[in-house]
Design a protein around this motif. Structure first.
Motif, PDB file in Angstrom:
ATOM      1  N   PRO A 250    -170.505   4.447  59.176  1.00  0.00           N
ATOM      2  CA  PRO A 250    -170.511   4.118  57.659  1.00  0.00           C
ATOM      3  C   PRO A 250    -170.099   5.382  56.881  1.00  0.00           C
ATOM      4  O   PRO A 250    -170.354   5.081  55.216  1.00  0.00           O
ATOM      5  CB  PRO A 250    -172.469   4.618  57.313  1.00  0.00           C
ATOM      6  N   SER A 251    -170.424   6.791  57.000  1.00  0.00           N
ATOM      7  CA  SER A 251    -169.011   7.481  56.277  1.00  0.00           C
ATOM      8  C   SER A 251    -168.584   7.307  55.443  1.00  0.00           C
ATOM      9  O   SER A 251    -167.396   7.359  54.736  1.00  0.00           O
ATOM     10  CB  SER A 251    -170.019   8.685  56.331  1.00  0.00           C
ATOM     11  N   LEU A 252    -168.220   5.830  55.942  1.00  0.00           N
ATOM     12  CA  LEU A 252    -166.032   5.697  55.631  1.00  0.00           C
ATOM     13  C   LEU A 252    -166.184   4.874  54.846  1.00  0.00           C
ATOM     14  O   LEU A 252    -165.147   4.363  54.366  1.00  0.00           O
ATOM     15  CB  LEU A 252    -164.947   5.590  56.515  1.00  0.00           C
ATOM     16  N   LYS A 253    -167.729   3.605  54.823  1.00  0.00           N
ATOM     17  CA  LYS A 253    -167.583   2.607  53.809  1.00  0.00           C
ATOM     18  C   LYS A 253    -167.079   2.808  52.651  1.00  0.00           C
ATOM     19  O   LYS A 253    -167.740   3.453  51.827  1.00  0.00           O
ATOM     20  CB  LYS A 253    -168.708   2.058  54.940  1.00  0.00           C
ATOM     21  N   PRO A 254    -165.936   2.684  51.934  1.00  0.00           N
ATOM     22  CA  PRO A 254    -165.734   2.269  50.499  1.00  0.00           C
ATOM     23  C   PRO A 254    -166.647   2.102  49.636  1.00  0.00           C
ATOM     24  O   PRO A 254    -167.134   0.620  50.020  1.00  0.00           O
ATOM     25  CB  PRO A 254    -164.658   1.857  49.702  1.00  0.00           C
ATOM     26  N   ASP A 255    -167.073   2.866  48.480  1.00  0.00           N
ATOM     27  CA  ASP A 255    -167.367   1.957  47.393  1.00  0.00           C
ATOM     28  C   ASP A 255    -167.209   0.257  47.271  1.00  0.00           C
ATOM     29  O   ASP A 255    -165.952   0.454  47.035  1.00  0.00           O
ATOM     30  CB  ASP A 255    -168.117   2.905  45.775  1.00  0.00           C
ATOM     31  N   GLY A 256    -167.998  -0.464  46.751  1.00  0.00           N
ATOM     32  CA  GLY A 256    -167.326  -1.727  46.515  1.00  0.00           C
ATOM     33  C   GLY A 256    -166.946  -2.376  47.687  1.00  0.00           C
ATOM     34  O   GLY A 256    -166.353  -3.562  46.989  1.00  0.00           O
ATOM     35  N   TRP A 257    -167.093  -2.367  49.103  1.00  0.00           N
ATOM     36  CA  TRP A 257    -166.332  -2.751  49.943  1.00  0.00           C
ATOM     37  C   TRP A 257    -166.648  -4.812  49.824  1.00  0.00           C
ATOM     38  O   TRP A 257    -168.151  -4.306  49.760  1.00  0.00           O
ATOM     39  CB  TRP A 257    -166.823  -2.114  50.957  1.00  0.00           C
ATOM     40  N   ALA A 258    -165.987  -4.777  50.433  1.00  0.00           N
ATOM     41  CA  ALA A 258    -165.953  -6.705  50.462  1.00  0.00           C
ATOM     42  C   ALA A 258    -165.766  -7.186  51.237  1.00  0.00           C
ATOM     43  O   ALA A 258    -164.766  -7.250  52.191  1.00  0.00           O
ATOM     44  CB  ALA A 258    -165.599  -7.066  49.374  1.00  0.00           C
ATOM     45  N   LEU A 259    -166.765  -7.858  52.276  1.00  0.00           N
ATOM     46  CA  LEU A 259    -166.363  -8.149  54.156  1.00  0.00           C
ATOM     47  C   LEU A 259    -165.225  -9.550  53.426  1.00  0.00           C
ATOM     48  O   LEU A 259    -163.994  -9.287  54.556  1.00  0.00           O
ATOM     49  CB  LEU A 259    -167.096  -8.843  54.710  1.00  0.00           C
ATOM     50  N   SER A 260    -165.053 -10.102  52.602  1.00  0.00           N
ATOM     51  CA  SER A 260    -164.450 -10.918  52.918  1.00  0.00           C
ATOM     52  C   SER A 260    -162.509 -10.736  51.528  1.00  0.00           C
ATOM     53  O   SER A 260    -161.849 -11.565  52.907  1.00  0.00           O
ATOM     54  CB  SER A 260    -164.738 -12.444  51.669  1.00  0.00           C
ATOM     55  N   VAL A 261    -162.955  -9.792  51.527  1.00  0.00           N
ATOM     56  CA  VAL A 261    -161.843  -9.274  50.597  1.00  0.00           C
ATOM     57  C   VAL A 261    -160.789  -8.353  52.437  1.00  0.00           C
ATOM     58  O   VAL A 261    -159.389  -8.666  52.722  1.00  0.00           O
ATOM     59  CB  VAL A 261    -161.223  -7.888  49.554  1.00  0.00           C
TER      60      VAL A 261
END
Length: 89
Positions: free
Chosen positions: A66-77
């Motif tokens: 989870p610490s690598l998940k970017p802000d504003g991440w969107a699964l569909s993108v």
């Protein structure tokens, strides 16, 4: 080969090192920090990729790291970055 061929076959994550090597045929056997697939094992076949992706999404598409998940991440993108052959459409 298009640029997405170097991304995770399951989730489309673009890491610094291609999960199947620069040639697209030599897996590195590490784990995707997004979906958690082991490159070279659970993503060795299209059927395996589709099964892993379906299970990952069904369980909430949580990030393995989870610490690598970017802000504003969107699964569909991100799923749009899955290599063409490994898409289910």
């Amino acid at each position: 080969m298009d640029s997405t061929d170097l991304n995770c076959r399951v989730c489309g994550f673009a890491s610094k090192e291609p999960p199947w090597g620069k040639d697209g045929d030599t897996p590195v056997f590490d784990f995707c920090p997004c979906c958690g697939v082991e490159h070279g094992y659970q993503d060795a076949t299209k059927a395996g990729v589709l099964r892993f992706r379906a299970n990952w999404i069904q369980s909430g598409a949580d990030w393995e790291t989870p610490s690598l998940k970017p802000d504003g991440w969107a699964l569909s993108v991100q799923l749009d970055q899955v290599p063409r052959y490994f898409r289910d459409d």
